[in-house]
Scaffold this motif. Structure first.
Motif, PDB file in Angstrom:
ATOM      1  N   LEU A  71      -1.785  -0.991   4.890  1.00 25.93           N
ATOM      2  CA  LEU A  71      -2.844  -0.920   3.950  1.00 25.93           C
ATOM      3  C   LEU A  71      -2.682   0.356   2.967  1.00 25.93           C
ATOM      4  CD1 LEU A  71      -5.082  -2.573   2.226  1.00 25.93           C
ATOM      5  CD2 LEU A  71      -6.379  -1.728   3.899  1.00 25.93           C
ATOM      6  N   LEU A  72      -2.679   1.545   3.597  1.00 27.14           N
ATOM      7  CA  LEU A  72      -2.429   2.556   2.605  1.00 27.14           C
ATOM      8  C   LEU A  72      -1.258   2.888   1.785  1.00 27.14           C
ATOM      9  CD1 LEU A  72      -3.603   5.327   5.278  1.00 27.14           C
ATOM     10  CD2 LEU A  72      -4.443   5.157   3.180  1.00 27.14           C
ATOM     11  N   ALA A  73      -0.266   2.047   2.724  1.00 23.72           N
ATOM     12  CA  ALA A  73       1.182   2.040   1.930  1.00 23.72           C
ATOM     13  C   ALA A  73       1.009   1.247   0.731  1.00 23.72           C
ATOM     14  CB  ALA A  73       2.161   1.781   2.878  1.00 23.72           C
ATOM     15  N   ALA A  74       0.285  -0.012   1.126  1.00 23.47           N
ATOM     16  CA  ALA A  74       0.330  -0.829  -0.121  1.00 23.47           C
ATOM     17  C   ALA A  74      -0.462  -0.527  -1.226  1.00 23.47           C
ATOM     18  CB  ALA A  74      -0.492  -2.192   0.526  1.00 23.47           C
ATOM     19  N   GLN A 123       8.194   5.721   6.543  1.00 24.74           N
ATOM     20  CA  GLN A 123       8.987   4.332   6.778  1.00 24.74           C
ATOM     21  C   GLN A 123       8.595   3.517   5.750  1.00 24.74           C
ATOM     22  OE1 GLN A 123       9.914   3.285  10.903  1.00 24.74           O
ATOM     23  NE2 GLN A 123       9.197   5.507  11.615  1.00 24.74           N
ATOM     24  N   LEU A 124       7.418   3.152   5.689  1.00 22.40           N
ATOM     25  CA  LEU A 124       6.793   2.126   5.081  1.00 22.40           C
ATOM     26  C   LEU A 124       7.366   2.371   3.601  1.00 22.40           C
ATOM     27  CD1 LEU A 124       3.496   1.510   6.483  1.00 22.40           C
ATOM     28  CD2 LEU A 124       5.318  -0.263   6.577  1.00 22.40           C
ATOM     29  N   MET A 125       7.128   3.608   2.949  1.00 17.63           N
ATOM     30  CA  MET A 125       7.352   4.015   1.473  1.00 17.63           C
ATOM     31  C   MET A 125       8.768   3.915   1.005  1.00 17.63           C
ATOM     32  SD  MET A 125       4.338   4.874   0.213  1.00 17.63           S
ATOM     33  CE  MET A 125       2.637   5.414   0.365  1.00 17.63           C
ATOM     34  N   THR A 126       9.667   3.486   1.984  1.00 13.46           N
ATOM     35  CA  THR A 126      11.008   3.192   1.390  1.00 13.46           C
ATOM     36  C   THR A 126      11.104   1.763   1.134  1.00 13.46           C
ATOM     37  OG1 THR A 126      11.721   2.614   3.722  1.00 13.46           O
ATOM     38  CG2 THR A 126      11.831   4.910   3.268  1.00 13.46           C
ATOM     39  N   GLY A 127      10.205   1.044   1.526  1.00 14.51           N
ATOM     40  CA  GLY A 127      10.357  -0.171   0.883  1.00 14.51           C
ATOM     41  C   GLY A 127      11.113  -1.299   2.103  1.00 14.51           C
ATOM     42  N   GLU A 128      11.421  -0.624   3.164  1.00 16.13           N
ATOM     43  CA  GLU A 128      12.274  -1.404   4.147  1.00 16.13           C
ATOM     44  C   GLU A 128      11.324  -1.904   5.229  1.00 16.13           C
ATOM     45  OE1 GLU A 128      15.507  -1.795   4.192  1.00 16.13           O
ATOM     46  OE2 GLU A 128      15.538  -0.673   2.078  1.00 16.13           O
ATOM     47  N   VAL A 137      -0.803   4.267  16.743  1.00 18.21           N
ATOM     48  CA  VAL A 137      -0.463   3.216  15.381  1.00 18.21           C
ATOM     49  C   VAL A 137       0.662   2.561  15.837  1.00 18.21           C
ATOM     50  CG1 VAL A 137       0.731   3.167  12.996  1.00 18.21           C
ATOM     51  CG2 VAL A 137      -1.007   5.227  13.777  1.00 18.21           C
ATOM     52  N   ARG A 138       0.453   1.219  15.473  1.00 17.57           N
ATOM     53  CA  ARG A 138       1.478   0.146  15.557  1.00 17.57           C
ATOM     54  C   ARG A 138       1.584  -0.754  14.302  1.00 17.57           C
ATOM     55  NH1 ARG A 138      -1.587   0.816  19.867  1.00 17.57           N
ATOM     56  NH2 ARG A 138      -0.721   1.131  21.829  1.00 17.57           N
ATOM     57  N   CYS A 139       2.997  -1.226  13.970  1.00 13.71           N
ATOM     58  CA  CYS A 139       3.178  -1.878  12.840  1.00 13.71           C
ATOM     59  C   CYS A 139       4.350  -2.721  13.147  1.00 13.71           C
ATOM     60  CB  CYS A 139       3.336  -0.970  11.453  1.00 13.71           C
ATOM     61  SG  CYS A 139       3.773  -1.787  10.104  1.00 13.71           S
ATOM     62  N   ASN A 140       4.156  -3.980  13.100  1.00 12.49           N
ATOM     63  CA  ASN A 140       5.354  -4.940  13.462  1.00 12.49           C
ATOM     64  C   ASN A 140       5.652  -5.677  12.221  1.00 12.49           C
ATOM     65  OD1 ASN A 140       7.184  -5.972  14.929  1.00 12.49           O
ATOM     66  ND2 ASN A 140       5.961  -7.559  16.062  1.00 12.49           N
ATOM     67  N   GLY A 141       6.912  -5.535  11.710  1.00 16.56           N
ATOM     68  CA  GLY A 141       7.582  -6.101  10.757  1.00 16.56           C
ATOM     69  C   GLY A 141       6.811  -6.099   9.473  1.00 16.56           C
ATOM     70  N   TYR A 142       6.122  -5.098   8.951  1.00 18.26           N
ATOM     71  CA  TYR A 142       5.469  -5.249   7.671  1.00 18.26           C
ATOM     72  C   TYR A 142       6.618  -4.536   6.585  1.00 18.26           C
ATOM     73  CZ  TYR A 142       2.891  -4.369   3.646  1.00 18.26           C
ATOM     74  OH  TYR A 142       2.507  -4.044   2.391  1.00 18.26           O
ATOM     75  N   LYS A 143       6.477  -5.168   5.281  1.00 18.62           N
ATOM     76  CA  LYS A 143       7.433  -4.793   4.206  1.00 18.62           C
ATOM     77  C   LYS A 143       6.605  -4.766   2.963  1.00 18.62           C
ATOM     78  CE  LYS A 143      11.745  -5.485   1.989  1.00 18.62           C
ATOM     79  NZ  LYS A 143      13.085  -6.305   1.756  1.00 18.62           N
TER      80      LYS A 143
END
Length: 327
Positions: A71-74, A123-128, A137-143
């Motif tokens: 959510l922070l990344a979005a 990692q999230l900010m790369t768009g991958e 912290v856990r995050c599974n498969g978000y883009k």
């Protein structure tokens, strides 16, 4: 040094914020940074500003615990798109009050949680598509719906030597609060202690500081108001330790005693004029501008001017006076 408007403005209706920021661009301000404590959320406020003013945007700071990293990344990517790639994200450990009392979340090992948050945000900010499995912290498969149009600088809030070293190690910059120019050498020294072992130098490293400033003809009355404003900060454990580290051990010990007894008047009385002149520049326009200029000479690269006056017109007058002298 970039001059920034610190948002929100005390006493100002939120609908008037965009107009104030537009005026501030005429006074020499090129940036607007929102806080997020007990007022409006930073995303809604900065989203409104992004659509109404041509200005850089930032937040100092978003608590790492109260929003999941995706959510922070979005949110960061959205604000980056709205601002044309001109958004900076400041994240920090927040406080026991906000995390535990207001949010019902654990405040366990906050610096470790912040480290993992920064790792997954990068990692999230790369768009991958990202999968991350940390201790906190856990995050599974978000883009992300869309990568930011420009890199989003990640700044870390810091209030003590350990967090300052972590900011130097992990951050693109640091978010500072409530300190004087004379404290900057010790602050920057701790940041270097974290940056150098990680192979980083401070070239291009942003030093963002929220500088409380009040242009007034009655400094004594202003200090009375400041005691009411800042006494609660000094009772928060992180800030209490921070101000003790800055050299106000006697004042902070008195605050702790008064807070334990529930004596708010004694908390306020414990704050010396010397302490208040550390956390806020108070006086006529030239005095306040000179204090802010001293921060520039000490190494601050982004000065977010925050007026703690209870009246919005005093904040407007302060912002204008500072901009006209320093921009």
């Amino acid at each position: 040094m970039t001059l920034a408007v610190s948002l929100p403005i005390t006493g100002m209706p939120l609908r008037e914020t965009v107009s104030l920021v537009q005026d501030a661009t005429d006074w020499g301000y090129t940036s607007a940074w929102s806080s997020e404590v007990a007022g409006p959320d930073f995303a809604s406020l900065l989203g409104a500003v992004a659509t109404g003013a041509d200005i850089d945007l930032g937040v100092a700071v978003a608590p790492a615990q109260t929003r999941s990293p995706w959510l922070l990344a979005a949110t960061a990517s959205t604000l980056s798109h709205l601002s044309g790639g001109r958004f900076s994200l400041g994240v920090g450990t927040s406080s026991e009050m906000i995390v535990e009392q207001w949010s019902g979340l654990d405040f366990d090992r906050p610096l470790a949680r912040l480290r993992e948050t920064v790792e997954v945000l990068r990692q999230l900010m790369t768009g991958e598509r990202v999968s991350y499995n940390g201790d906190f912290v856990r995050c599974n498969g978000y883009k992300l719906f869309a990568a930011p149009p420009a890199p989003v600088p990640l700044l870390l809030a810091a209030l003590n030597p350990k967090s300052l070293r972590q900011a130097g190690e992990l951050g693109d910059g640091v978010c500072l609060n409530q300190l004087a120019p004379e404290h900057m050498p010790m602050v920057l020294d701790e940041i270097r202690k974290g940056a150098e072992p990680a192979g980083h130098d401070l070239e291009g490293f942003e030093v963002m500081a929220r500088l409380f400033s009040w242009v007034t003809d009655d400094p004594a009355a202003a200090r009375t108001s400041l005691r009411r404003t800042f006494a609660p900060y000094t009772a928060v454990s992180g800030y209490n330790r921070f101000f003790s580290w800055l050299g106000f051990e006697e004042e902070m010990a008195a605050v702790r005693t008064a807070a334990a007894e529930g004596d708010r008047e004694a908390m306020r009385a414990a704050l010396s004029d010397a302490f208040l002149d550390t956390v806020c520049a108070v006086g006529d326009a030239d005095t306040v501008a000179a204090r802010i200029a001293a921060h520039r000479e000490a190494g601050v690269t982004v000065a977010a001017i925050a007026c703690p006056a209870p009246d919005a017109e005093e904040a407007r007058r302060t912002l204008r006076a500072v901009g006209e002298r320093l921009a």
